[in-house]
Write a protein that holds these residues in place. Structure first.
Motif, mmCIF file in Angstrom:
data_model
loop_
_atom_site.group_PDB
_atom_site.id
_atom_site.type_symbol
_atom_site.label_atom_id
_atom_site.label_comp_id
_atom_site.label_asym_id
_atom_site.label_seq_id
_atom_site.Cartn_x
_atom_site.Cartn_y
_atom_site.Cartn_z
ATOM 1 N N GLN A 1 4.729 4.104 -9.956
ATOM 2 C CA GLN A 1 4.885 2.664 -9.701
ATOM 3 C C GLN A 1 4.162 1.834 -10.759
ATOM 4 O OE1 GLN A 1 3.547 1.904 -5.653
ATOM 5 N NE2 GLN A 1 4.837 3.549 -4.835
ATOM 6 N N TYR B 1 3.202 -2.284 -12.092
ATOM 7 C CA TYR B 1 2.759 -3.512 -11.425
ATOM 8 C C TYR B 1 3.471 -4.736 -11.980
ATOM 9 C CZ TYR B 1 -0.945 -0.768 -9.350
ATOM 10 O OH TYR B 1 -1.627 0.166 -8.625
ATOM 11 N N HIS C 1 1.767 3.584 -1.744
ATOM 12 C CA HIS C 1 1.600 4.314 -3.013
ATOM 13 C C HIS C 1 2.393 5.613 -3.013
ATOM 14 C CE1 HIS C 1 -1.701 1.511 -3.223
ATOM 15 N NE2 HIS C 1 -2.267 2.083 -2.174
ATOM 16 N N ASP C 2 2.680 6.118 -1.809
ATOM 17 C CA ASP C 2 3.226 7.461 -1.674
ATOM 18 C C ASP C 2 4.755 7.518 -1.675
ATOM 19 O OD1 ASP C 2 3.029 5.884 0.618
ATOM 20 O OD2 ASP C 2 3.258 7.618 1.938
ATOM 21 N N GLU D 1 0.811 -1.229 0.000
ATOM 22 C CA GLU D 1 0.000 0.000 0.000
ATOM 23 C C GLU D 1 0.837 1.267 0.000
ATOM 24 O OE1 GLU D 1 -3.348 -2.059 2.866
ATOM 25 O OE2 GLU D 1 -1.779 -0.823 3.738
ATOM 26 N N LYS E 1 5.819 -2.790 -8.098
ATOM 27 C CA LYS E 1 5.258 -3.446 -6.915
ATOM 28 C C LYS E 1 4.759 -4.849 -7.247
ATOM 29 C CE LYS E 1 1.972 -0.556 -5.736
ATOM 30 N NZ LYS E 1 0.780 -0.106 -4.980
#
Ligand code: MOS
Length: 725
Positions: free
Chosen positions: A48, A50, A42-43, A40, A267
């Protein structure tokens, strides 16, 4: 700080903060869903992409052809990495199988490729288009069949003993000999293995879920062939580990490879099926126990043998470890052998060795007690030892085992148990009580921390220690608050970052004692620096209520940091203290079950654990640890089992729907009692661990209760209802 003589009185003994039941300081973050887990983040870095990991479709053999041409042209795809273009990779110190397979395949769902795309759906869709041709070799997947070829692995301690077991067993007036099996089990933690990897030039940062930051850094660097200094791992929150996240796994490596190829942060979360067959599991065991005793119940011969399987280069499940230490008896023999299996890698899961070992030894003890006509609690008390039975000159640092047994028996109402099996009925239910000992070693591990004091009186602790849901944040804050004489609210704890000092990490129930001892060491240094700054003698200065004081002189703690932060860093290190004294934790589990007379359904009615494990730093989080472990022990007794496809060589029930673990409705009532104890040999904290002690013996207590209820002995875990009918 070198800790090699017994601890004397120190600030922790005040017990103003340490030892008090304290809410978890990370609790609100977790219950509101705002604690950021790896996937999680994201910041933390922009842009990012996948990654989707492709697992091998065979268990053993080789890839003859991998065609990723369609995937490369699929919408949104940025890169595809497989062994064809990944470059040369090393093998991590803590890995048995390669994290990126190909062309050789070592186990089912070994990672063979990662597809990187703009979206998760694009990555997944493209991954389906990869065509792989294999040449399949028949592997070995059955422990029973592989057992005759098992060997004594080098570099471990497969054999131990004392006296002459064979003769003593042969001559024992009462003999017991039985073989049991425990199945493969999965950690099945909630949070999957997940990582976000970002390169900045040749420097790599990975936000991940990992129990042992420093091991992870080392193995990621080793696998990629880059300097350790170029790798940073960040893992402040972890959604469960149970040993499954002790080591570098494919999510982190594949994210790093994908990010390098795509030139974008990537990620990756391992899909749930890959969690089971791509990562590690607790290996199945076959265990034989032989006990010889006098008619009045003194053990004269103790023999315990265990077999498990693993991939070539793998290791033992040390299921006889506790048998070397738990009961007296002059003639002893333990032996472990390792067979080669081509199943996914076996490795540590909560109380590796002792958890499955105690599931067996403690049923054997129950069976022997029955044979002798002695109460199972009394039988154990009769065979207590205060020294290492294999090395009688070596005492236990602290062993309140008998006290645990007696306290448990009294609190559980053990005297109401009817010894004759199948005697108690409640309508259609057969009711029984069982008990088992709990035992788990206490390990001493070097651990470092940094402590800072600022002008507002805030103490900040930094260490790469992790919190896998265990309460590390809270006990570390409690330790710093006690040491510096500040309220808990004035302590900030920062964990799980390899840029912080190297801690013991979370594993083997060593985290609580050693990580806080490292903080103790850092705070001791910080106290010295503060005392010096304020003109106090560090050896007599007291840190109380935000002040430093000695005699009539009192100065506000904040005065020390008026002109700037004071920083101190130190490491707790142990000499050979754990060689001179055997350090272990003890307990007793009690359980009442009801078994339906018609269907064989087993319901656990109530459970009690009594633990003696040094100072309990936070009774609230320690209780949660033990309750969680007891729950896991019920799972091991009644439902957990990875089912093997013997033809293809993989675990079939590779998701949370078919890998069964207990739910709330399965666990109606649990109670935990901690004996009042400090162990001056364990560390300046005088604490030990409880997170693994809590599971050791539970399965046997449940099994023994089922026997007491029904008269059936099931020696093949899990005890599912089909085995009771
Ligand atoms: Mo534990 S099995 O060392 O996390």
């Amino acid at each position: 700080m070198k800790f090699d003589t017994p601890a004397t009185t120190n600030p922790i003994d005040q017990g103003k903060v340490v030892g008090r039941a304290t809410d978890r300081i990370d609790g609100p973050l977790k219950t509101t869903g705002t604690a950021p887990y790896a996937y999680e983040r994201h910041d933390v870095v922009p842009n990012q992409a996948y990654g989707y990991v492709v697992g091998a479709g065979i268990a053993k053999g080789r890839i003859t052809h991998l065609d990723d041409s369609a995937a490369r042209k699929a919408p949104g795809v940025l890169a595809v990495v497989s062994a064809k273009n990944a470059g040369t990779l090393g093998l991590g110190r803590f890995n048995t199988a390669k994290l990126l397979g190909g062309p050789e395949i070592q186990h089912y769902h070994q990672a063979i490729a990662i597809v990187v795309a703009e979206t998760f759906e694009q990555a997944r869709a493209a991954a389906q288009t990869i065509r792989v041709d294999y040449e399949r070799t028949q592997g070995a997947y059955d422990l029973e069949k592989a057992k005759p070829g098992a060997i004594a692995p080098k570099g471990e301690k497969p054999d131990s003993g004392a006296g002459d077991f064979d003769t003593a067993f042969a001559n024992a007036p009462v003999q017991f000999d039985a073989t049991y099996t425990t199945p493969d089990e999965s950690h099945a933690m909630m949070e999957p293995h997940a990582s976000i990897a970002a390169w900045e030039g040749d420097k790599l940062t990975v936000w991940t879920a990992n129990q042992m930051i420093n091991w992870g850094v080392g193995d990621l660097a080793k696998t990629l062939g880059i300097p350790k200094e170029n790798v940073r791992l960040v893992s402040p929150y972890i959604g469960g580990g149970f040993g499954g996240k002790l080591f570098l796994r494919a999510d982190a490596l594949m994210a790093a490879l994908g990010a390098r190829a795509a030139k974008r942060p990537v990620k990756v979360a391992l899909q749930r099926p890959l969690m089971i067959n791509n990562t590690t599991h607790r290996p199945a065991t076959i265990q034989r126990v032989r006990l010889g005793a006098t008619k009045d119940g003194k053990l004269t011969a103790i023999g315990h043998e265990s077999w498990n399987g693993d991939l070539p280069g793998g290791g033992l499940e040390v299921a006889v470890q506790q048998t070397r230490l738990l009961y007296a008896g002059e003639n002893r023999m333990t032996r472990m052998r390792l067979a080669t299996l081509d199943l996914p890698e076996g490795n540590a899961m909560r109380a590796p060795g002792e958890a499955p070992g105690m599931m067996v030894l403690e049923v054997a003890m129950d069976e022997m007690a029955e044979k002798l006509g002695i109460d199972p609690v009394e039988f154990r008390i009769l065979n207590d030892t205060q020294v290492d039975p294999e090395n009688p000159s070596r005492p236990f640092s602290k062993r309140q085992f008998v006290q645990c047994l007696r306290t448990g028996a009294e609190r559980f109402g053990w005297n109401k148990r009817v010894a004759r099996p199948g005697s108690v009925r409640d309508g259609r239910w057969l009711v029984g009580m069982g008990m088992a000992s709990a035992f788990r070693n206490n390990l001493l591990m070097k651990s470092a921390a940094r402590a800072r004091l600022d002008g507002r009186g805030i103490v900040t602790v930094e260490t790469d220690m992790t919190d896998i849901g265990t309460g590390s944040y809270t006990i570390i804050a409690q330790t710093a608050a006690e040491m510096m004489g500040v309220p808990l609210d004035n302590v900030v704890v920062k964990l799980g970052d390899s840029s912080f000092p190297v801690s013991c990490g979370s594993g083997g129930q060593w985290g609580g004692n050693n990580a806080t001892a490292g903080v103790f060491a850092a705070c001791t240094k910080l106290r010295e620096a503060v005392a010096q700054k304020l003109g106090f003698d560090a050896s007599t200065a007291e840190f109380v209520d935000g002040r430093v004081q000695s005699g009539a002189r009192r100065v506000a703690l904040t005065d020390a940091a008026k002109d700037g932060e004071i920083v101190a860093e130190d490491t707790i290190e142990y000499g050979d203290l754990d060689k001179k004294y055997q350090q272990s934790t003890f307990g007793a589990h009690f359980c009442e079950v009801a078994v339906h007379a018609d269907t064989g359904e087993v319901r656990v009615r109530r459970m009690l654990a009594v633990c003696a494990a040094g100072r309990i730093l936070n009774p609230k989080s320690a209780r949660s640890q033990v309750i969680g472990a007891m729950t896991m022990g019920v799972g091991a007794a009644l439902m957990e089992e990875l089912a093997i496809d013997q033809r293809m060589g993989f675990f079939v029930n590779h998701d949370l729907a078919s890998y069964e673990v207990p739910v709330h409705a399965d666990i109606p009532h649990q109670e935990v009692i901690f004996l009042d104890e400090t162990d001056p040999m364990s560390s300046p904290m005088k604490a030990k661990g409880v997170g693994e002690l809590g599971i050791c013996g539970v399965g046997a207590a449940v099994a023994n209760a089922i026997h007491n209820a029904t008269g059936f002995r099931v020696r093949k875990y899990p005890i599912t209802l089909d085995k009771l009918l």
